[in-house]
Design an enzyme around this catalytic site. Structure first.
Site, PDB file in Angstrom:
ATOM      1  N   SER A 141      -7.826   1.884   9.080  1.00  0.00           N
ATOM      2  CA  SER A 141      -8.943   2.148   9.825  1.00  0.00           C
ATOM      3  C   SER A 141     -10.166   0.999  10.333  1.00  0.00           C
ATOM      4  O   SER A 141      -9.650  -0.162   9.687  1.00  0.00           O
ATOM      5  CB  SER A 141     -10.045   3.049   8.742  1.00  0.00           C
ATOM      6  OG  SER A 141     -11.372   3.115   9.175  1.00  0.00           O
ATOM      7  N   TYR A 154     -14.223   5.952   0.883  1.00  0.00           N
ATOM      8  CA  TYR A 154     -13.378   5.764   2.270  1.00  0.00           C
ATOM      9  C   TYR A 154     -13.208   4.291   2.412  1.00  0.00           C
ATOM     10  O   TYR A 154     -12.230   3.823   2.661  1.00  0.00           O
ATOM     11  CB  TYR A 154     -13.988   6.545   3.166  1.00  0.00           C
ATOM     12  CG  TYR A 154     -13.100   6.557   4.405  1.00  0.00           C
ATOM     13  CD1 TYR A 154     -12.267   7.475   4.724  1.00  0.00           C
ATOM     14  CD2 TYR A 154     -13.371   5.501   5.509  1.00  0.00           C
ATOM     15  CE1 TYR A 154     -11.209   7.716   5.526  1.00  0.00           C
ATOM     16  CE2 TYR A 154     -12.339   5.887   6.632  1.00  0.00           C
ATOM     17  CZ  TYR A 154     -11.511   6.679   6.813  1.00  0.00           C
ATOM     18  OH  TYR A 154     -10.652   6.727   7.766  1.00  0.00           O
TER      19      TYR A 154
HETATM   20  P1  NAD Z   1      -7.810  15.274  10.130  1.00  0.00           P
HETATM   21  O1  NAD Z   1      -8.866  15.831   8.916  1.00  0.00           O
HETATM   22  O2  NAD Z   1      -7.640  16.085  11.508  1.00  0.00           O
HETATM   23  O3  NAD Z   1      -6.342  15.325   9.481  1.00  0.00           O
HETATM   24  C1  NAD Z   1      -6.303  14.933   8.166  1.00  0.00           C
HETATM   25  C2  NAD Z   1      -4.777  15.507   7.661  1.00  0.00           C
HETATM   26  O4  NAD Z   1      -4.730  15.221   6.243  1.00  0.00           O
HETATM   27  C3  NAD Z   1      -4.611  17.004   7.843  1.00  0.00           C
HETATM   28  O5  NAD Z   1      -3.367  17.314   8.177  1.00  0.00           O
HETATM   29  C4  NAD Z   1      -4.838  17.642   6.282  1.00  0.00           C
HETATM   30  O6  NAD Z   1      -4.234  18.703   6.252  1.00  0.00           O
HETATM   31  C5  NAD Z   1      -4.112  16.580   5.713  1.00  0.00           C
HETATM   32  N1  NAD Z   1      -4.715  16.532   4.317  1.00  0.00           N
HETATM   33  C6  NAD Z   1      -5.903  16.528   3.745  1.00  0.00           C
HETATM   34  N2  NAD Z   1      -5.925  16.391   2.665  1.00  0.00           N
HETATM   35  C7  NAD Z   1      -4.673  16.618   2.159  1.00  0.00           C
HETATM   36  C8  NAD Z   1      -3.967  16.497   0.622  1.00  0.00           C
HETATM   37  N3  NAD Z   1      -4.644  16.484  -0.240  1.00  0.00           N
HETATM   38  N4  NAD Z   1      -2.597  16.474   0.546  1.00  0.00           N
HETATM   39  C9  NAD Z   1      -1.868  16.582   1.939  1.00  0.00           C
HETATM   40  N5  NAD Z   1      -2.432  16.486   2.987  1.00  0.00           N
HETATM   41  C10 NAD Z   1      -3.831  16.404   3.369  1.00  0.00           C
HETATM   42  O7  NAD Z   1      -8.297  13.609  10.354  1.00  0.00           O
HETATM   43  P2  NAD Z   1      -7.520  12.622  11.358  1.00  0.00           P
HETATM   44  O8  NAD Z   1      -8.673  11.768  12.045  1.00  0.00           O
HETATM   45  O9  NAD Z   1      -6.274  13.115  11.758  1.00  0.00           O
HETATM   46  O10 NAD Z   1      -7.140  11.448   9.970  1.00  0.00           O
HETATM   47  C11 NAD Z   1      -5.705  11.132   9.915  1.00  0.00           C
HETATM   48  C12 NAD Z   1      -5.878   9.692   9.394  1.00  0.00           C
HETATM   49  O11 NAD Z   1      -6.406   8.923  10.264  1.00  0.00           O
HETATM   50  C13 NAD Z   1      -6.737   9.621   8.067  1.00  0.00           C
HETATM   51  O12 NAD Z   1      -5.895   8.697   7.171  1.00  0.00           O
HETATM   52  C14 NAD Z   1      -8.065   9.122   8.326  1.00  0.00           C
HETATM   53  O13 NAD Z   1      -8.714   8.294   7.387  1.00  0.00           O
HETATM   54  C15 NAD Z   1      -7.338   8.102   9.592  1.00  0.00           C
HETATM   55  N6  NAD Z   1      -8.331   7.702  10.567  1.00  0.00           N
HETATM   56  C16 NAD Z   1      -8.900   8.691  11.393  1.00  0.00           C
HETATM   57  C17 NAD Z   1      -9.905   8.055  12.412  1.00  0.00           C
HETATM   58  C18 NAD Z   1     -10.672   8.826  13.250  1.00  0.00           C
HETATM   59  O14 NAD Z   1     -11.622   8.418  13.760  1.00  0.00           O
HETATM   60  N7  NAD Z   1     -10.408  10.399  13.312  1.00  0.00           N
HETATM   61  C19 NAD Z   1     -10.332   6.678  12.239  1.00  0.00           C
HETATM   62  C20 NAD Z   1      -9.737   5.856  11.402  1.00  0.00           C
HETATM   63  C21 NAD Z   1      -8.676   6.144  10.483  1.00  0.00           C
END
Ligand code: NAD
Length: 249
Positions: A141, A154
């Site tokens: 991130s 986080y």
């Molecule tokens: P999202 O909430 O759409 O997806 C998260 C996924 O993780 C979902 O499929 C959910 O079912 C799964 N999940 C949640 N808890 C879980 C558990 N206990 N066991 C198994 N699966 C679980 O969010 P996203 O933005 O797609 O996030 C994906 C990754 O990207 C994360 O690690 C997040 O920290 C990272 N990220 C996102 C952003 C952003 O701007 N969206 C930026 C930087 C990093």
């Protein structure tokens, strides 16, 4: 051919939607068979990959429960008989100021965002070391570099993911494995829904992004295919920012 993933199997976590879903669809288009894991099921991801002629199987599992991970990995391996690529993508965020951040929020975030990344990397890494090749991609991130606001657990977890990426890369680079990370910028998914709903904050973030827009989940596909493919065989321990220029500003 450099980016071709035909014959490879990718285990991707957090594939119900957002970035994990886009990467599963993208890696399948590049030829990989996919094992999709999330706590809430990945039906739409499975439908989309199969509609395009790709191979995918799914598992529902709560990856924050460390005790279940050996079983999850064994079942994942059972689908296609090998795991060549692991993308540790599943992650959660809890937004509360540090002074009020509950221990439950702290441990929920660390259990999934950090502990499951290490434990799954150990399991997949052991399998990959025995075969002499493999690719591990951790989703980091901007908060692997910056402090963020109201998200201390986080931020701690994502700084640790960057460090873990380097630690594993150091140990495994000479054994045929590449361990790298992708640090997405601000992408529109469930993870950022609270910010996109806040018009003022959304606008001030957009203004700071040199590309002038938030990222879409599809923006992660090219970098993920690159780090999963032969094209990145001499990259180890790198944290690749995919952020519309956020970190360059
Ligand atoms: P999202 O909430 O759409 O997806 C998260 C996924 O993780 C979902 O499929 C959910 O079912 C799964 N999940 C949640 N808890 C879980 C558990 N206990 N066991 C198994 N699966 C679980 O969010 P996203 O933005 O797609 O996030 C994906 C990754 O990207 C994360 O690690 C997040 O920290 C990272 N990220 C996102 C952003 C952003 O701007 N969206 C930026 C930087 C990093």
């Amino acid at each position: 051919m450099l980016f071709d993933l035909t014959g490879k199997t990718a285990l991707i976590t957090g594939t119900s939607g957002g970035l994990g879903q886009a990467m599963a669809i993208g890696l399948a288009q590049a030829g990989a068979s996919i094992v999709a894991i999330s706590s809430s099921g990945s039906d739409r991801t499975v439908e989309s990959v199969r509609a395009n002629g790709g191979q995918i199987e799914q598992l529902s599992a709560d990856l924050s429960k460390a005790d279940g991970l050996e079983d999850v990995f064994a079942k994942s391996l059972g689908f296609f008989g090998q795991i060549d690529i692991l993308i540790n993508n599943a992650g959660i965020i809890r937004r509360t100021p540090a002074a009020q951040h509950s221990r439950q929020d702290w441990s929920d975030v660390i259990d999934l965002n950090l502990n499951s990344v290490f434990y799954l990397s150990q399991l997949a890494g052991g399998h990959m070391l025995a075969r002499g090749s493999g690719k591990i991609i951790n989703i980091a991130s901007m908060l692997s570099f910056q402090g963020g606001l109201n998200v201390p657990g986080y931020t701690a977890s994502k700084h640790a993911v960057a460090g873990l990426t380097k630690a594993l890369a150091n140990e495994w680079a000479g054994k045929g494995l590449q361990v790298n990370a992708i640090a997405p910028g601000y992408m529109t998914t469930n993870n950022t829904a609270a910010i996109t709903a806040d018009e003022k904050r959304y606008a001030s973030i957009t203004e700071r992004i040199p590309a002038g827009r938030w990222g879409k989940p599809e923006d992660l596909v090219g970098p993920a295919v690159f780090l999963a493919s032969k094209a990145s065989d001499y990259m180890n321990g790198h944290v690749l920012c995919v952020d519309g220029g956020w970190m360059a500003r």
